[in-house]
Design an enzyme around this catalytic site. Structure first.
Site, short mmCIF file in Angstrom:
data_model
loop_
_atom_site.label_atom_id
_atom_site.label_comp_id
_atom_site.label_asym_id
_atom_site.label_seq_id
_atom_site.Cartn_x
_atom_site.Cartn_y
_atom_site.Cartn_z
N ARG A 120 -3.51 -59.70 -13.99
CA ARG A 120 -2.63 -59.55 -15.15
C ARG A 120 -2.32 -58.08 -15.35
NH1 ARG A 120 -1.88 -64.25 -18.04
NH2 ARG A 120 -0.59 -63.43 -19.71
N CYS B 167 9.33 -62.04 -21.80
CA CYS B 167 8.17 -62.59 -21.08
C CYS B 167 8.45 -63.96 -20.45
CB CYS B 167 6.97 -62.65 -22.02
SG CYS B 167 5.41 -62.70 -21.13
N HIS C 70 6.29 -56.82 -25.39
CA HIS C 70 6.03 -57.30 -26.74
C HIS C 70 5.83 -56.08 -27.64
CE1 HIS C 70 5.14 -61.17 -24.87
NE2 HIS C 70 4.36 -60.53 -24.02
#
Lengths: 249, 445
Positions: A138, A104, A201
């Site tokens: 997002r 990330c 993640h």
């Protein structure tokens, strides 16, 4: 700061594992990746020396494996100057074959730049030839990719930056569920030498042991010349993968 | 009386009755009333003699709201609240419909409302609160809001809309930083907006890990690095209510400079800290009229909200239900409740209300369960949870995604041992439902 596993004897071969910026870039379970590498290395018979590197710390002399994660925007601001100063060193290590995992935020800062929504350009270290620009929305949700080297990789993405791969960089995999690097070209993450970079993640490594073992194998071979690749039996791992892959976006 | 308001009230009330007959839909009547009269809420809440209180933050909203309501009722106030747990604007409208008379007048002195951070932003555009109580900003449903800073921004909007007094958590740097935001939306009145704090004695602060020092490191030599900057800042602000000690259900507070000992029906230091927040708000609302003895009596009677640290008796055995929603909350709960002497179950779902991302489990330190192990791991993501425990050397008994089967086994096992279940929100709801079916459940506190 450094620690060693306490349960192992002193005569086991040592692997030096570096976590970059645990204080400011450790959100969404990046610690999970460190835990998994440490435990699996221990199960393979190695002693793990964990180095936590925060801004201003002395960089350890011996580094076999590097892990870094994502942060809030405020966390990224705190480490940016330090990371730029460290860039040359990290690039040398990457060129020398040191395996690295950048998730990330650090994936973005390992690249050339991040251009924010207001047009501000945040410089990266250019270890990876990738560019990132702020996206309109997002990209969030469960994600599955197919990777040539690692098979099916399962994770969870949550990022607004859109990353584009440039020459000399391969994707980590191609998205079969989710948006990936930029929601446009189907790629997810980046590969360069033994560096794996990704938006995923979950944490990434617990449910993707093939990636963990790739990093471990290359770290051990680089330091000790060979690696006994005996497979590990980790309970719940296979079922956790199936459960995660079956969940809605 | 405005015709539209009357009509909205009537229509809403009708839908509410019908919905009740059908056994569901707590927000639908609110939707109907809002559609007919978009100004329904400001009208019905705008004229309360003591105004409107908004309570928000990541953790502890429901329990704290319940405490505030009971503290104020103990002082003789008529309190309107959205107790059905519908903490969105529409839920508030629905609750108002239930409590108002046919002409849409609310028979209350004050409204005390629990609002989800994002929905509070919409609410305060309609109704400016006289008071707000802002608890904390933690990493919770990042998959919804993206960043902690985004959530902090939502709370800033509440602070900006507040016209009277803000009550802030001194120990949360992102909350304490809102002190300058008070009333900035109400031009000319900014100077009149007051700030009060609730806080922790320095020796209790390590019990409350913040997201900024998430990497506490049992694993790292030297231990956690104290956040000296925020500790120093905290010392500068004087708090109206300070939690000075907490041992089981015994708590001590420093209230307005006086030391008070109390025995509570709440367990877990985070619940007791919520009590400090509720006390500070109640004292703010009541001002010099506070009947302090009655306040402390009410406090001693407050029980946790549904599913939040409830102690139940199931088939004659104690069973604690502990709601865990985010890493800081889970860590806090594990520190609050020693595992020794208990059997433990963990139930993790990943439905929308729980948050879909499982990463947070990797930021919780489960070492405190290593000695006893976890007897049952359940929920949709039971295998993720079990894998997490494996990597921390915590022994795991059974792993089963079927909540009912796990629960039956768990409460049927070791009849003489007290039990504790850590569960996410939708797992808590399901377990509560199943417990009701399976056994006689008695709520102790």
């Amino acid at each position: 700061m450094e620690t060693t596993g306490t349960r192992q004897g002193a005569d086991r071969p040592v692997i030096d594992l570096l976590q970059l910026y645990p204080r400011d870039m450790n959100i969404y379970g990046d610690w999970g990746n460190v835990l998994v590498l440490r435990k699996r290395l221990q199960l393979h018979g190695y002693e793990v020396r964990l180095h936590e590197y925060n801004p201003g710390d002395a960089f350890p002399r011996q580094v076999d494996l590097v892990v870094g994660g994502g942060g809030q925007d405020s966390g990224q601001n705190k480490i940016q100057a330090d990371l730029l100063a460290l860039g040359g060193r990290l690039k040398e290590l990457a060129e020398d074959g040191v395996p690295m995992l950048a998730i990330c935020g650090l994936y973005q800062l390992f690249g050339n730049f991040f251009r924010t929504g207001t047009g501000e350009v945040i410089k990266g270290i250019g270890l990876l030839n990738v560019d990132t620009v702020a996206g309109p929305a997002r990209l969030i949700g469960n994600t599955v990719i197919e990777s040539a080297d690692f098979g099916t990789v399962i994770g969870y993405e949550n990022h607004s930056g859109q990353t584009f791969l440039k020459e000399g960089v391969q994707p980590f995999g191609m998205v079969t569920k989710g948006e990936g690097n930029n929601g446009q070209d189907g790629t997810e993450g980046a590969r360069y030498r033994n560096v794996v970079a990704s938006y995923l993640h979950g944490s990434l490594l617990p449910k993707n042991p093939a990636v963990a073992d790739f990093l471990i194998r290359n770290a051990v071979i680089r330091r000790y010349g060979s690696f006994d690749d005996a497979p590990l039996e980790i309970p719940f791992e296979a079922q956790a993968r199936l459960d995660a892959a079956a969940r809605p976006r | 009386m405005d015709m539209r308001h009357l009509l909205a009230t009537l229509a809403g009330k009708t839908v509410r009755e019908v919905a009740k007959l059908r056994g569901g839909g707590s927000a639908l009547p609110g939707l109907v009333a809002e559609k007919i009269d978009p100004r329904f809420l400001p009208r019905v809440l705008g004229n309360l003699p003591r105004g409107v209180v908004v309570i928000s933050g990541t953790n502890g909203k429901t329990t704290t709201t319940k405490m505030v309501v009971e503290l104020l009722q103990g002082q003789g106030l008529k309190v309107f609240t959205n107790r059905t747990g519908s903490n969105f604007t529409r839920g508030v409208v629905a609750a108002a419909l239930g409590s108002s008379n046919l002409t849409g007048r609310l028979d209350a002195d004050i409204a005390v409302l629990e609002l989800d951070e994002a929905h509070a932003v919409h609410f305060v555009k309609l109704v400016a609160p006289r008071y707000c109580l802002l608890l904390n900003v933690m990493r919770d449903q990042l998959d919804r809001f993206g960043e902690i800073e985004t959530t902090a921004g939502f709370l800033r909007r509440i602070a900006e809309a507040t016209t009277g007094t803000m009550v802030l958590n001194r120990e949360d740097p992102r909350i304490a930083a809102l002190a300058d935001a008070g009333g900035s939306n109400s031009a000319g009145r900014a100077a009149a907006v007051q700030v009060r704090y609730f806080g922790l004695a320095p020796e209790l602060r390590p019990m409350f890990p913040s997201d900024d020092d998430m990497r506490s490191s049992a694993a790292v030599v030297g231990g956690p690095v104290p956040d000296s900057a925020s500790a120093a800042a905290a010392v500068l602000r004087e708090a109206d209510v300070v939690l000075t000690g907490c041992d089981g259900s015994d708590a001590s507070f420093d209230i307005g400079g006086r030391r008070i000992e109390a025995q509570l029906k709440l367990t877990g230091v985070y619940n007791v800290y919520n009590a400090a927040a509720a006390l500070a708000l109640a004292r703010t609302v009541l001002g010099p009229d506070t009947d302090e003895e009655a306040l402390l009596r009410s406090l001693a009677d407050v029980t946790p909200a549904f599913g939040r640290g409830e102690s139940l008796t199931v088939n004659g055995q104690p069973l604690d239900l502990v709601l865990v929603k985010n890493p800081a909350g889970f860590r806090l709960a594990l520190r609050s409740f020693p595992a020794a002497g208990y059997r433990t179950m963990i139930a993790i779902n990943d439905n929308y209300a729980d948050g879909r991302d499982m990463s947070w489990l990797w930021d919780v330190d489960f070492e405190s369960l290593a000695a006893t192990g976890v007897d049952e791991v359940s929920g949709v993501r039971a295998n993720d949870m079990a894998l997490r425990l494996f990597y921390e050397d915590v022994p795991v008994g059974r792993v089963d995604t079927d909540l009912t089967a796990s629960l039956e086994r768990f409460i049927g096992s070791a009849p003489d041992t007290p039990k504790r279940i850590y569960c996410t929100y939708t797992a808590m709801l399901a377990l509560r439902r199943e417990l009701g079916k399976l056994t006689n459940v008695e709520v102790i506190s």
